[in-house]
Design an enzyme around this catalytic site. Structure first.
Site, PDB file in Angstrom:
ATOM      1  CG  PHE A 163      -1.961  -1.107   1.161  1.00 24.09           C
ATOM      2  CD1 PHE A 163      -3.090  -0.997   0.358  1.00 24.09           C
ATOM      3  CD2 PHE A 163      -1.785  -2.270   1.892  1.00 24.09           C
ATOM      4  CE1 PHE A 163      -4.026  -2.023   0.291  1.00 24.09           C
ATOM      5  CE2 PHE A 163      -2.720  -3.301   1.835  1.00 24.09           C
ATOM      6  CZ  PHE A 163      -3.840  -3.183   1.036  1.00 24.09           C
ATOM      7  CD  GLU A 166       5.811   5.261  -7.700  1.00 23.01           C
ATOM      8  OE1 GLU A 166       6.349   6.167  -8.351  1.00 23.01           O
ATOM      9  OE2 GLU A 166       5.345   4.241  -8.225  1.00 23.01           O
ATOM     10  CB  CYS A 278      -1.176   1.489  -9.144  1.00 26.47           C
ATOM     11  SG  CYS A 278       0.373   0.576  -9.183  1.00 26.47           S
ATOM     12  CG  PHE A 340       2.561   9.770 -10.694  1.00 22.17           C
ATOM     13  CD1 PHE A 340       3.766   9.099 -10.537  1.00 22.17           C
ATOM     14  CD2 PHE A 340       1.567   9.562  -9.753  1.00 22.17           C
ATOM     15  CE1 PHE A 340       3.976   8.251  -9.457  1.00 22.17           C
ATOM     16  CE2 PHE A 340       1.760   8.714  -8.667  1.00 22.17           C
ATOM     17  CZ  PHE A 340       2.980   8.064  -8.513  1.00 22.17           C
ATOM     18  NE  ARG A 444      -0.415  17.816  -9.988  1.00 17.82           N
ATOM     19  CZ  ARG A 444      -0.642  16.539  -9.750  1.00 17.82           C
ATOM     20  NH1 ARG A 444      -1.339  16.167  -8.709  1.00 17.82           N
ATOM     21  NH2 ARG A 444      -0.181  15.613 -10.560  1.00 17.82           N
TER      22      ARG A 444
HETATM   23  N1  LIG Z   1       4.659   1.522  -7.954  1.00 19.87           N
HETATM   24  C1  LIG Z   1       3.968   1.539  -6.830  1.00 19.87           C
HETATM   25  O1  LIG Z   1       3.965   2.525  -6.102  1.00 19.87           O
HETATM   26  C2  LIG Z   1       3.174   0.355  -6.395  1.00 19.87           C
HETATM   27  C3  LIG Z   1       3.078  -0.776  -7.192  1.00 19.87           C
HETATM   28  N2  LIG Z   1       2.358  -1.858  -6.756  1.00 19.87           N
HETATM   29  C4  LIG Z   1       2.319  -3.077  -7.553  1.00 19.87           C
HETATM   30  O2  LIG Z   1       3.586  -3.733  -7.419  1.00 19.87           O
HETATM   31  C5  LIG Z   1       3.928  -4.421  -8.630  1.00 19.87           C
HETATM   32  C6  LIG Z   1       5.284  -3.955  -9.109  1.00 19.87           C
HETATM   33  O3  LIG Z   1       5.205  -2.573  -9.393  1.00 19.87           O
HETATM   34  P1  LIG Z   1       6.514  -1.699  -9.636  1.00 19.87           P
HETATM   35  O4  LIG Z   1       7.540  -2.043  -8.629  1.00 19.87           O
HETATM   36  O5  LIG Z   1       6.043  -0.301  -9.733  1.00 19.87           O
HETATM   37  O6  LIG Z   1       6.968  -2.246 -11.073  1.00 19.87           O
HETATM   38  P2  LIG Z   1       8.352  -2.000 -11.819  1.00 19.87           P
HETATM   39  O7  LIG Z   1       8.075  -2.107 -13.261  1.00 19.87           O
HETATM   40  O8  LIG Z   1       9.020  -0.781 -11.271  1.00 19.87           O
HETATM   41  O9  LIG Z   1       9.268  -3.247 -11.367  1.00 19.87           O
HETATM   42  C7  LIG Z   1       9.024  -4.553 -11.742  1.00 19.87           C
HETATM   43  C8  LIG Z   1      10.368  -5.223 -12.023  1.00 19.87           C
HETATM   44  O10 LIG Z   1      10.136  -6.626 -12.205  1.00 19.87           O
HETATM   45  C9  LIG Z   1      11.110  -7.111 -13.140  1.00 19.87           C
HETATM   46  N3  LIG Z   1      10.660  -8.409 -13.654  1.00 19.87           N
HETATM   47  C10 LIG Z   1       9.514  -8.693 -14.312  1.00 19.87           C
HETATM   48  N4  LIG Z   1       9.422 -10.017 -14.541  1.00 19.87           N
HETATM   49  C11 LIG Z   1      10.534 -10.587 -14.016  1.00 19.87           C
HETATM   50  C12 LIG Z   1      11.007 -11.932 -13.925  1.00 19.87           C
HETATM   51  N5  LIG Z   1      10.294 -12.950 -14.380  1.00 19.87           N
HETATM   52  N6  LIG Z   1      12.201 -12.140 -13.345  1.00 19.87           N
HETATM   53  C13 LIG Z   1      12.929 -11.123 -12.847  1.00 19.87           C
HETATM   54  N7  LIG Z   1      12.521  -9.824 -12.885  1.00 19.87           N
HETATM   55  C14 LIG Z   1      11.334  -9.566 -13.454  1.00 19.87           C
HETATM   56  C15 LIG Z   1      11.187  -6.008 -14.174  1.00 19.87           C
HETATM   57  O11 LIG Z   1      12.400  -6.077 -14.901  1.00 19.87           O
HETATM   58  C16 LIG Z   1      11.083  -4.752 -13.281  1.00 19.87           C
HETATM   59  O12 LIG Z   1      12.367  -4.240 -12.929  1.00 19.87           O
HETATM   60  C17 LIG Z   1       2.777  -4.138  -9.609  1.00 19.87           C
HETATM   61  O13 LIG Z   1       1.866  -5.204  -9.541  1.00 19.87           O
HETATM   62  C18 LIG Z   1       2.145  -2.886  -9.043  1.00 19.87           C
HETATM   63  O14 LIG Z   1       0.769  -2.813  -9.359  1.00 19.87           O
HETATM   64  C19 LIG Z   1       1.763  -1.874  -5.536  1.00 19.87           C
HETATM   65  C20 LIG Z   1       1.843  -0.788  -4.703  1.00 19.87           C
HETATM   66  C21 LIG Z   1       2.563   0.408  -5.061  1.00 19.87           C
HETATM   67  O1  LIG Z   2      -0.859   0.678  -5.734  1.00 15.02           O
HETATM   68  C1  LIG Z   2      -0.184   1.672  -5.861  1.00 15.02           C
HETATM   69  O2  LIG Z   2       0.584   1.892  -6.795  1.00 15.02           O
HETATM   70  C2  LIG Z   2      -0.281   2.808  -4.887  1.00 15.02           C
HETATM   71  O3  LIG Z   2      -1.148   3.797  -5.517  1.00 15.02           O
HETATM   72  C3  LIG Z   2      -1.316   4.994  -4.780  1.00 15.02           C
HETATM   73  O4  LIG Z   2      -0.037   5.611  -4.561  1.00 15.02           O
HETATM   74  P1  LIG Z   2       0.669   6.511  -5.669  1.00 15.02           P
HETATM   75  O5  LIG Z   2       0.025   6.287  -6.992  1.00 15.02           O
HETATM   76  O6  LIG Z   2       2.111   6.266  -5.528  1.00 15.02           O
HETATM   77  O7  LIG Z   2       0.423   8.018  -5.211  1.00 15.02           O
HETATM   78  P2  LIG Z   2      -0.843   8.791  -4.624  1.00 15.02           P
HETATM   79  O8  LIG Z   2      -0.380   9.661  -3.549  1.00 15.02           O
HETATM   80  O9  LIG Z   2      -1.963   7.893  -4.309  1.00 15.02           O
HETATM   81  O10 LIG Z   2      -1.265   9.725  -5.833  1.00 15.02           O
HETATM   82  C4  LIG Z   2      -1.831   9.184  -7.005  1.00 15.02           C
HETATM   83  C5  LIG Z   2      -2.257  10.319  -7.929  1.00 15.02           C
HETATM   84  O11 LIG Z   2      -3.389  11.007  -7.395  1.00 15.02           O
HETATM   85  C6  LIG Z   2      -3.121  12.394  -7.339  1.00 15.02           C
HETATM   86  N1  LIG Z   2      -3.852  12.956  -6.187  1.00 15.02           N
HETATM   87  C7  LIG Z   2      -3.741  12.382  -4.966  1.00 15.02           C
HETATM   88  C8  LIG Z   2      -4.425  12.900  -3.888  1.00 15.02           C
HETATM   89  C9  LIG Z   2      -5.238  14.019  -4.055  1.00 15.02           C
HETATM   90  O12 LIG Z   2      -5.903  14.540  -3.115  1.00 15.02           O
HETATM   91  N2  LIG Z   2      -5.337  14.563  -5.297  1.00 15.02           N
HETATM   92  C10 LIG Z   2      -4.657  14.061  -6.371  1.00 15.02           C
HETATM   93  O13 LIG Z   2      -4.782  14.587  -7.482  1.00 15.02           O
HETATM   94  C11 LIG Z   2      -1.614  12.492  -7.207  1.00 15.02           C
HETATM   95  O14 LIG Z   2      -1.138  13.740  -7.609  1.00 15.02           O
HETATM   96  C12 LIG Z   2      -1.172  11.371  -8.123  1.00 15.02           C
HETATM   97  O15 LIG Z   2      -1.154  11.792  -9.459  1.00 15.02           O
HETATM   98  C13 LIG Z   2      -1.893   4.665  -3.406  1.00 15.02           C
HETATM   99  O16 LIG Z   2      -1.979   5.873  -2.636  1.00 15.02           O
HETATM  100  C14 LIG Z   2      -1.039   3.647  -2.674  1.00 15.02           C
HETATM  101  O17 LIG Z   2      -1.664   3.282  -1.441  1.00 15.02           O
HETATM  102  C15 LIG Z   2      -0.880   2.403  -3.552  1.00 15.02           C
HETATM  103  O18 LIG Z   2      -0.040   1.458  -2.915  1.00 15.02           O
END
Ligand SMILES: NC(=O)C1=CN([C@@H]2O[C@H](COP(=O)(O)OP(=O)(O)OC[C@H]3O[C@@H](n4cnc5c(N)ncnc54)[C@H](O)[C@@H]3O)[C@@H](O)[C@H]2O)C=CC1
Ligand SMILES: O=C(O)[C@H]1O[C@H](OP(=O)(O)OP(=O)(O)OC[C@H]2O[C@@H](n3ccc(=O)[nH]c3=O)[C@H](O)[C@@H]2O)[C@H](O)[C@@H](O)[C@@H]1O
EC number: 1.1.1.22
Length: 465
Positions: A163, A166, A278, A340, A444
């Site tokens: 959860f 970023e 996401c 973003f 913003r």
């Molecule tokens: N970015 C975020 O803030 C959040 C993301 N998530 C979820 O977490 C998951 C990962 O997201 P991110 O970290 O943002 O993705 P990302 O794209 O930054 O990282 C994923 C990594 O996995 C690697 N990869 C893929 N398949 C592979 C394999 N078979 N073996 C080895 N490496 C492999 C890729 O090369 C890449 O570096 C997604 O399902 C996303 O929805 C959940 C909460 C927050």
């Molecule tokens: O699954 C995920 O990837 C994550 O997605 C969101 O996190 P994130 O996308 O990193 O950032 P947020 O702070 O949620 O902002 C998302 C977008 O909404 C916008 N936002 C957020 C809050 C707000 O009041 N208004 C608004 O426009 C932000 O500027 C941004 O573009 C969730 O907050 C995390 O809990 C979750 O783990």
């Protein structure tokens, strides 16, 4: 069971910071983060912490503390799987861009690849943890692959969605509102696996914040949490448009409704539209799943959140065009911000990309400055949309390394990301360097609009008359 060795597949925005914090808080556990992307692993291993592949406040200190002690980054995927007792899958699960479910369903090919790799490389029992965000009931498929493609060893599957947001990842990981663990509560093996993961998190998370549920509730809760958060942003953005025609002020409305403890004040900031990797992906996934069960009304309800967000981005771009006398062709427009949200270098699904694309279609010259996003990323974000060829994009879109240079000789400055430093700029100097009438479009609502008007700017702000 006490865990001694953890492997995480996927060294991205989630795998990297999450495992760094586990390693920091659990010094007796060896944590190896693996990825098949050599460049990404090299960056995680870079001596210079400014070169880590993910920018997050505080991440460099956590990595400095744990890397080389009990935190390792490697491309030796099979070796790390083989050694570990617990394997996190933290790979990307983007929206499908082809075939059945194109544009909505999650693409699970990397998840399946991981499951097959784990099955092949394991000759002892393992706990496999879904850290990636997955459609509800994905654990069924993962279990099926592990049980049938493996070497006869036993696998326990847990769902442990992440959860963190970023920009605040380290803070969120250190002080999580809750940690969610879904597992098989009906079997001894399932309960033991859950307890093993609880044992990891309880090094720093109070026990009453670690929630345990069945696997399906855990998988669905992750999609639901993101859908709820995004829905709040779309709701306030919908009202921002109404404010603009009624002389209500969206920030005042947010404050007034947020003071109600049943509503709460967070996630009520009107903006140019939500972005990030996401929100859109997970809602589209929820819509797809609902449709696949024949739940049309449920699907339509959630789809509206995305439609509203697209509308918000589009109307911001249209507002700029209209205010510049209905033509932006050949006009310089400065973009402050491309990420973003603030405090991240991530640009995935950033509203800035779509607003820029709209203006480039009108042949505007867009000049971008972002404190953390590098030029090749910005060009590649625009090229990815395939609205124009690369050459045309390069001629219309420029990237500046200095905000004052980006704004000089422009007709308008648009704020696309809420970076704090934008508030501290010398706006008189910016005004003096711009063509007149000088216009600011604050996507913003972060600037002091009265002060800008006193300088002489024409100001448009979201949700303000
Ligand atoms: N970015 C975020 O803030 C959040 C993301 N998530 C979820 O977490 C998951 C990962 O997201 P991110 O970290 O943002 O993705 P990302 O794209 O930054 O990282 C994923 C990594 O996995 C690697 N990869 C893929 N398949 C592979 C394999 N078979 N073996 C080895 N490496 C492999 C890729 O090369 C890449 O570096 C997604 O399902 C996303 O929805 C959940 C909460 C927050
Ligand atoms: O699954 C995920 O990837 C994550 O997605 C969101 O996190 P994130 O996308 O990193 O950032 P947020 O702070 O949620 O902002 C998302 C977008 O909404 C916008 N936002 C957020 C809050 C707000 O009041 N208004 C608004 O426009 C932000 O500027 C941004 O573009 C969730 O907050 C995390 O809990 C979750 O783990």
């Amino acid at each position: 069971m006490k865990i001694r060795k953890i492997c995480c597949i996927g060294a991205g925005y989630v795998g990297g910071p999450t495992m760094a914090v586990i390693a920091q808080k659990c010094p007796e556990i060896k944590v190896t983060v693996v990825d098949f992307n050599q460049a990404r692993i090299d960056a995680w291993n870079d001596e210079n912490l400014d070169n880590l592949p993910v920018y997050e406040p505080g991440l460099d200190q956590v990595v400095a503390e744990a890397r080389g002690r009990n935190l390792f980054f490697s491309t030796a995927v099979d070796k790390a799987i083989h050694e570990a007792e617990m394997i996190f899958i933290s790979v990307n699960t983007p929206t499908k861009t082809y075939g059945e479910g194109k544009g909505q369903a999650a693409d699970l090919k990397w998840i399946e690849l991981c499951a097959r790799q784990i099955a092949a490389a394991s000759d002892t029992d393992k706990i496999v943890v879904e850290k990636s965000t997955l459609p509800v009931r994905t654990a069924e498929a993962v279990t099926d692959i592990l049980d049938n493609a493996g070497n006869g060893v036993k696998f326990q599957i847990l769902s442990n969605p992440e959860f963190l947001a970023e920009g605040t990842a380290i803070e969120d990981l250190h002080k999580a509102d809750r940690v969610l663990i879904g597992g098989d509560l009906n079997t001894q093996g399932g309960r033991e696996a859950i307890e093993a993961l609880v044992g990891v998190y309880s090094h720093w998370i109070p026990r009453d914040r670690i929630l345990t549920t069945n696997v399906w509730s855990s998988e669905l809760s992750k999609l639901t949490a993101n859908a709820y958060l995004a829905q709040r942003v779309s709701s306030i953005n919908a009202l921002s448009e109404l404010c603009e025609v009624t002389e209500a002020d969206i920030d005042e409305v947010s404050r007034a409704i947020g003071a109600d403890s049943r509503i709460g004040g967070k996630f009520l900031k009107a903006s140019v539209g939500f972005g990030g990797s996401c929100f859109q992906k997970d809602i589209l996934n929820l819509v797809y799943i609902s449709r696949s069960y024949g739940l049309t009304e449920v699907a339509d309800y959630w789809e509206q959140v995305i439609k509203m967000n697209d509308h918000q981005k589009g109307r911001f771009a249209k507002k700029i065009i209209k205010s510049l006398y209905n033509t932006v062709s050949g006009k310089k427009i400065a973009f402050l911000g491309w990420a973003f949200k603030k405090d991240t270098n991530d640009t995935r699904e950033s509203a800035a990309i779509y607003v820029a694309d709209h203006l480039l279609c009108e042949k505007a010259n867009v000049h971008v400055f972002d404190p953390k996003v590098k030029a090749p990323q910005i060009q590649s974000d625009i090229n990815y949309l395939q609205s124009r060829n690369q050459e045309e994009n390069e001629s219309l879109l420029s990237i500046d390394t200095d905000p004052y240079g980006a704004c000089r000789d422009s007709h308008a400055v648009a704020i696309l990301t809420e970076w704090d430093e934008f508030k501290t700029y010398d706006w008189q100097k910016i005004y003096d360097s711009m063509l007149k009438p000088a216009q600011v479009f604050d996507g913003r609502n972060i600037l002091d609009h009265d002060a800008l008007r006193t300088i002489g700017f024409r100001v448009y702000a979201i949700g303000k008359a």
